[in-house]
Design a protein around this motif. Structure first.
Motif: not given
Length: 194
Positions: A97, A100, A120, A140
């Motif tokens: 990602y 996120t 985000c 992440l």
């Protein structure tokens, strides 16, 4: 061999006309993959992307180097950029990602909500050469996995990790150093190509 349950891979001719930003040779992508933002995706030579994987680059980009394998059921969200360097690989079910949501409750979440109401976190995800990530792991935003990093299965990676380490856990922690003998194999492989 029965083709009943085997969707197969696209041919090189299919892929050459698909609209990728850049596409190398000997690329195999399973026909049941989902690719969004194909014009923002670059793929090098000798790459295989297995079934049910999803690559999303409607915004941002995804750059895949040479000799890269993406196992089945992987998810790459490239809105802030994802790079997989040469000889890197994702085992089955890995999720990368580059953006996120904020889960704290201080702001709203999900992509249907206007950006001014969300908070985000976004930033590039970069896998260096010879990085391997084990099944079910999650990476992440704002993470650099330096050359030779190995990530154990089911690991949460929420920060950048130093080269040639083996990491595992939630969050990832250093287990031990990784052997560098594979660099000799890389030299031999590349020498044979000349």
């Amino acid at each position: 061999m029965s083709k009943l349950f085997d969707p197969g891979y696209y041919t090189e001719d299919d892929l050459q006309h698909a609209g990728f930003r850049c596409l190398g040779s000997n690329v195999r992508i399973a026909k049941n993959c989902i690719v969004i933002g194909i014009e923002n995706i670059e793929i090098g030579n000798n790459v295989r992307i297995d079934g049910y994987s999803t690559l999303v680059a409607a915004a941002g980009h995804i750059r895949i180097g040479n000799y890269v394998h993406i196992g089945g059921y992987c998810f790459l969200s490239g809105s802030a950029g994802i790079t997989l360097s040469d000889f890197s690989g994702l085992s089955q079910g890995v999720h990368l990602y580059s953006k996120t949501d904020d889960y704290s409750g201080k702001s709203m979440t999900n992509p249907t909500v206007p950006e001014e109401f969300t908070n985000c976190t976004s930033g590039p995800v970069h896998l260096g050469r010879h990085v391997i990530i084990g099944s079910g792991s999650v990476v992440l935003p704002n993470v650099l996995l330096d050359e030779g990093v190995a990530i154990g299965a089911l690991t949460l990676v929420n920060k950048s990790l130093a080269a040639w380490g083996i990491y595992a856990g939630r969050p990832a922690r250093l287990i031990k150093s990784r052997n560098r003998s594979l660099l000799l194999a890389e030299s031999k492989l590349l020498a044979n190509l000349i």
